[in-house]
Design a protein around this motif. Structure first.
Motif, PDB file in Angstrom:
ATOM      1  N   GLU A   1      39.925  49.870  35.644  1.00  0.00           N
ATOM      2  CA  GLU A   1      38.984  50.632  34.829  1.00  0.00           C
ATOM      3  C   GLU A   1      37.606  49.988  34.764  1.00  0.00           C
ATOM      4  O   GLU A   1      36.746  50.418  33.988  1.00  0.00           O
ATOM      5  N   ALA A   2      37.378  48.965  35.583  1.00  0.00           N
ATOM      6  CA  ALA A   2      36.063  48.309  35.590  1.00  0.00           C
ATOM      7  C   ALA A   2      35.000  49.257  36.145  1.00  0.00           C
ATOM      8  O   ALA A   2      35.250  50.030  37.064  1.00  0.00           O
ATOM      9  N   THR A   3      33.809  49.200  35.576  1.00  0.00           N
ATOM     10  CA  THR A   3      32.727  50.109  35.969  1.00  0.00           C
ATOM     11  C   THR A   3      31.711  49.464  36.910  1.00  0.00           C
ATOM     12  O   THR A   3      30.856  50.151  37.459  1.00  0.00           O
ATOM     13  N   SER A   4      31.792  48.148  37.069  1.00  0.00           N
ATOM     14  CA  SER A   4      30.878  47.430  37.960  1.00  0.00           C
ATOM     15  C   SER A   4      31.478  46.066  38.255  1.00  0.00           C
ATOM     16  O   SER A   4      32.453  45.648  37.618  1.00  0.00           O
ATOM     17  N   THR A   5      30.878  45.360  39.215  1.00  0.00           N
ATOM     18  CA  THR A   5      31.343  44.007  39.506  1.00  0.00           C
ATOM     19  C   THR A   5      31.181  43.112  38.286  1.00  0.00           C
ATOM     20  O   THR A   5      32.062  42.317  37.968  1.00  0.00           O
ATOM     21  N   ALA A   6      30.054  43.239  37.620  1.00  0.00           N
ATOM     22  CA  ALA A   6      29.811  42.425  36.419  1.00  0.00           C
ATOM     23  C   ALA A   6      30.854  42.726  35.355  1.00  0.00           C
ATOM     24  O   ALA A   6      31.357  41.812  34.676  1.00  0.00           O
ATOM     25  N   ASP A   7      31.196  43.995  35.199  1.00  0.00           N
ATOM     26  CA  ASP A   7      32.219  44.380  34.230  1.00  0.00           C
ATOM     27  C   ASP A   7      33.579  43.814  34.629  1.00  0.00           C
ATOM     28  O   ASP A   7      34.335  43.314  33.785  1.00  0.00           O
ATOM     29  N   ALA A   8      33.900  43.861  35.929  1.00  0.00           N
ATOM     30  CA  ALA A   8      35.173  43.311  36.401  1.00  0.00           C
ATOM     31  C   ALA A   8      35.256  41.814  36.122  1.00  0.00           C
ATOM     32  O   ALA A   8      36.284  41.308  35.645  1.00  0.00           O
ATOM     33  N   LEU A   9      34.162  41.092  36.400  1.00  0.00           N
ATOM     34  CA  LEU A   9      34.146  39.655  36.121  1.00  0.00           C
ATOM     35  C   LEU A   9      34.286  39.370  34.633  1.00  0.00           C
ATOM     36  O   LEU A   9      34.987  38.424  34.232  1.00  0.00           O
ATOM     37  N   ALA A  10      33.645  40.196  33.806  1.00  0.00           N
ATOM     38  CA  ALA A  10      33.751  40.013  32.355  1.00  0.00           C
ATOM     39  C   ALA A  10      35.188  40.230  31.887  1.00  0.00           C
ATOM     40  O   ALA A  10      35.684  39.503  31.005  1.00  0.00           O
ATOM     41  N   ARG A  11      35.860  41.203  32.461  1.00  0.00           N
ATOM     42  CA  ARG A  11      37.258  41.459  32.092  1.00  0.00           C
ATOM     43  C   ARG A  11      38.151  40.290  32.498  1.00  0.00           C
ATOM     44  O   ARG A  11      39.068  39.911  31.761  1.00  0.00           O
ATOM     45  N   ILE A  12      37.883  39.717  33.673  1.00  0.00           N
ATOM     46  CA  ILE A  12      38.664  38.560  34.113  1.00  0.00           C
ATOM     47  C   ILE A  12      38.389  37.360  33.211  1.00  0.00           C
ATOM     48  O   ILE A  12      39.307  36.675  32.755  1.00  0.00           O
ATOM     49  N   ARG A  13      37.114  37.094  32.931  1.00  0.00           N
ATOM     50  CA  ARG A  13      36.739  35.923  32.152  1.00  0.00           C
ATOM     51  C   ARG A  13      37.238  35.997  30.706  1.00  0.00           C
ATOM     52  O   ARG A  13      37.521  34.971  30.083  1.00  0.00           O
ATOM     53  N   SER A  14      37.343  37.194  30.163  1.00  0.00           N
ATOM     54  CA  SER A  14      37.720  37.331  28.752  1.00  0.00           C
ATOM     55  C   SER A  14      39.218  37.220  28.525  1.00  0.00           C
ATOM     56  O   SER A  14      39.666  37.186  27.376  1.00  0.00           O
ATOM     57  N   SER A  15      39.994  37.150  29.593  1.00  0.00           N
ATOM     58  CA  SER A  15      41.450  37.084  29.463  1.00  0.00           C
ATOM     59  C   SER A  15      41.920  35.644  29.624  1.00  0.00           C
ATOM     60  O   SER A  15      41.779  35.049  30.693  1.00  0.00           O
ATOM     61  N   GLU A  16      42.454  35.084  28.555  1.00  0.00           N
ATOM     62  CA  GLU A  16      42.957  33.712  28.589  1.00  0.00           C
ATOM     63  C   GLU A  16      44.374  33.723  29.145  1.00  0.00           C
ATOM     64  O   GLU A  16      45.348  33.892  28.432  1.00  0.00           O
ATOM     65  N   VAL A  17      44.450  33.527  30.458  1.00  0.00           N
ATOM     66  CA  VAL A  17      45.718  33.708  31.158  1.00  0.00           C
ATOM     67  C   VAL A  17      46.612  32.474  31.057  1.00  0.00           C
ATOM     68  O   VAL A  17      46.149  31.379  30.749  1.00  0.00           O
ATOM     69  N   SER A  18      47.893  32.688  31.356  1.00  0.00           N
ATOM     70  CA  SER A  18      48.861  31.590  31.363  1.00  0.00           C
ATOM     71  C   SER A  18      48.801  30.803  32.657  1.00  0.00           C
ATOM     72  O   SER A  18      48.745  29.574  32.652  1.00  0.00           O
ATOM     73  N   VAL A  19      48.850  31.518  33.783  1.00  0.00           N
ATOM     74  CA  VAL A  19      49.076  30.845  35.056  1.00  0.00           C
ATOM     75  C   VAL A  19      47.969  31.037  36.088  1.00  0.00           C
ATOM     76  O   VAL A  19      47.927  30.335  37.082  1.00  0.00           O
ATOM     77  N   GLY A  20      47.082  31.982  35.896  1.00  0.00           N
ATOM     78  CA  GLY A  20      45.992  32.147  36.848  1.00  0.00           C
ATOM     79  C   GLY A  20      46.316  33.081  37.994  1.00  0.00           C
ATOM     80  O   GLY A  20      47.457  33.527  38.163  1.00  0.00           O
ATOM     81  N   HIS A  21      45.287  33.371  38.780  1.00  0.00           N
ATOM     82  CA  HIS A  21      45.424  34.326  39.868  1.00  0.00           C
ATOM     83  C   HIS A  21      44.198  34.202  40.764  1.00  0.00           C
ATOM     84  O   HIS A  21      43.218  33.547  40.400  1.00  0.00           O
ATOM     85  N   SER A  22      44.253  34.833  41.925  1.00  0.00           N
ATOM     86  CA  SER A  22      43.091  34.947  42.792  1.00  0.00           C
ATOM     87  C   SER A  22      42.819  36.429  43.023  1.00  0.00           C
ATOM     88  O   SER A  22      43.703  37.163  43.462  1.00  0.00           O
ATOM     89  N   TYR A  23      41.603  36.849  42.683  1.00  0.00           N
ATOM     90  CA  TYR A  23      41.202  38.258  42.806  1.00  0.00           C
ATOM     91  C   TYR A  23      40.138  38.373  43.890  1.00  0.00           C
ATOM     92  O   TYR A  23      39.188  37.591  43.920  1.00  0.00           O
ATOM     93  N   ASN A  24      40.290  39.355  44.754  1.00  0.00           N
ATOM     94  CA  ASN A  24      39.243  39.703  45.704  1.00  0.00           C
ATOM     95  C   ASN A  24      38.608  40.999  45.226  1.00  0.00           C
ATOM     96  O   ASN A  24      39.219  42.070  45.296  1.00  0.00           O
ATOM     97  N   LEU A  25      37.407  40.889  44.665  1.00  0.00           N
ATOM     98  CA  LEU A  25      36.699  42.046  44.122  1.00  0.00           C
ATOM     99  C   LEU A  25      35.795  42.622  45.202  1.00  0.00           C
ATOM    100  O   LEU A  25      34.971  41.906  45.780  1.00  0.00           O
ATOM    101  N   ILE A  26      35.940  43.910  45.458  1.00  0.00           N
ATOM    102  CA  ILE A  26      35.201  44.575  46.529  1.00  0.00           C
ATOM    103  C   ILE A  26      34.320  45.656  45.920  1.00  0.00           C
ATOM    104  O   ILE A  26      34.817  46.570  45.259  1.00  0.00           O
TER     105      ILE A  26
END
Length: 372
Positions: free
Chosen positions: A210-235
């Motif tokens: 549901e991200a509306t832009s790359t900046a929005d996608a990064l903000a969604r990733i950064r705001s989530s305090e995850v347990s184990v982490g992940h690698s995302y390829n944003l296109i």
């Protein structure tokens, strides 16, 4: 081993998120039930662990943390359970498998217990080519237990998500009508790097749809305090940009912009400084990719179809891990293509146009396959 035909279900707009999940669960109830019954990690590790007193605080905290952060997606998860007629606990466990497995006693775990998914990506943004190519690798229990969800939301946004049966769309790859797409790679931090009861990666990837832009996608990733982490390829089709974003617990994020040098990513951290598990499979794939040609889209497909290393091939055919499909996102053609079987032979099953807000299905030829 042949999987069932990859089906796509168009759903929405719905009156609420529970109904969205319910309709998905109802439509794919057979695949969900079959997946849960045959998933040995669920049956032999996650469910026995969930019945122990030790598991209760972790499961309770995981549920509360993620429901509070993402109430809509939590409702969707509950709807999927109800629609498919399976226990909510089973759906919770498969969606949080990566957040739970590190806390199961190693003496009770099979050595392959946490090898539930591995993926390979090769990415480039050059003058003549901008492409993201991705192998979707998973435990063999997932063969024949995936589907495509084309979701339409009440705010006008639509998305297409490759989805594991019973899990939130998408823990694999997806695209939306804002010209954004993503693929995912699992990364294994050591136990000391894992924070219990953080945000689950399935919820973060669902949010990215549901991200509306790359900046929005990064903000969604950064705001989530995850347990184990992940690698995302944003296109980002509009900006002709690909970002590799590695994350870990304690809000650690590293962003690498892909350029003219082909960038191969398996299942290990490459630029975020995190103590990680020594994964011979990923190391072998990384080394093999480094010596293969990467000058064209055809080279990329040959790389992702490589089986030269019989122990740790890039293209996997069992007995534990299996390449479910390959996706190619071409930023200049503005298409997302799904290839079944070894990508070297280019048997295309779906092509989606990212040029319009409708995410049109341009081509479907399941019977004979169409060469890329």
């Amino acid at each position: 081993m042949e999987g069932k035909l990859l089906e796509m279900f168009e759903v929405g707009p719905c009156e609420d998120d529970y109904q969205l999940g319910f309709l998905i669960g109802q439509r794919f109830c057979n695949q969900i039930r079959s997946r849960l019954a045959g998933d040995l990690i669920l049956q032999n590790q996650l469910l026995p662990f969930a019945r122990t007193p030790h598991a209760q605080p972790l499961l309770k905290a995981l549920s509360e943390t993620n429901q509070k952060k993402f109430p809509r997606y939590w409702a969707e998860l509950l709807g999927t359970a109800d629609g498919s007629g399976v226990p909510v606990l089973d759906i919770i466990l498969v969606n949080f498998r990566k957040e739970i497995l590190p806390f199961i006693s190693k003496t009770t775990m099979n050595s392959n217990a946490d090898t539930t998914d591995d993926c390979s990506d090769v990415l480039i943004v050059g003058d003549s080519m901008a492409v993201a190519a991705h192998n979707e690798d998973a435990n063999v229990a997932l063969v024949g237990h995936t589907y495509l969800i084309k979701g339409k939301l009440s705010n006008g946004l639509s998305f297409i998500a490759y989805t594991y049966a019973g899990e939130l769309p998408s823990c694999a790859f997806g695209l939306n009508s804002q010209g954004l797409a993503f693929t995912l790679n699992s990364v294994p931090p050591v136990e000391d790097e894992i924070v219990p009861a953080g945000i689950g990666r399935n919820f973060v990837s669902r949010d990215l749809l549901e991200a509306t832009s790359t900046a929005d996608a990064l903000a969604r990733i950064r705001s989530s305090e995850v347990s184990v982490g992940h690698s995302y390829n944003l296109i980002d089709i509009q900006k002709r940009m690909i970002l590799n974003v590695e994350t870990a617990s304690k809000s650690r994020v590293s962003v690498h912009e892909v350029g003219t040098t082909p960038f191969f990513h398996a299942n290990m951290y490459l630029h975020l400084q995190v103590q990680q598990v020594h994964d011979e499979n990923s190391i072998s794939r990384q080394k093999r990719a480094a010596v293969l040609p990467q000058g064209s889209k055809t080279d990329f497909l040959s790389l992702l179809g490589d089986t030269e290393d019989t122990k740790y091939p890039i293209y996997m055919t069992g007995p534990t891990l299996y390449t479910l499909c390959t996706t190619v996102i071409d930023l200049d053609e503005r298409t997302l293509t799904i290839i079944e079987g070894n990508p070297k032979y280019g048997k295309v099953s779906h092509v989606f146009s990212m040029s319009s807000n409708e995410l049109n299905l341009k081509l479907v030829n399941h019977a004979e396959g169409t060469h890329l």
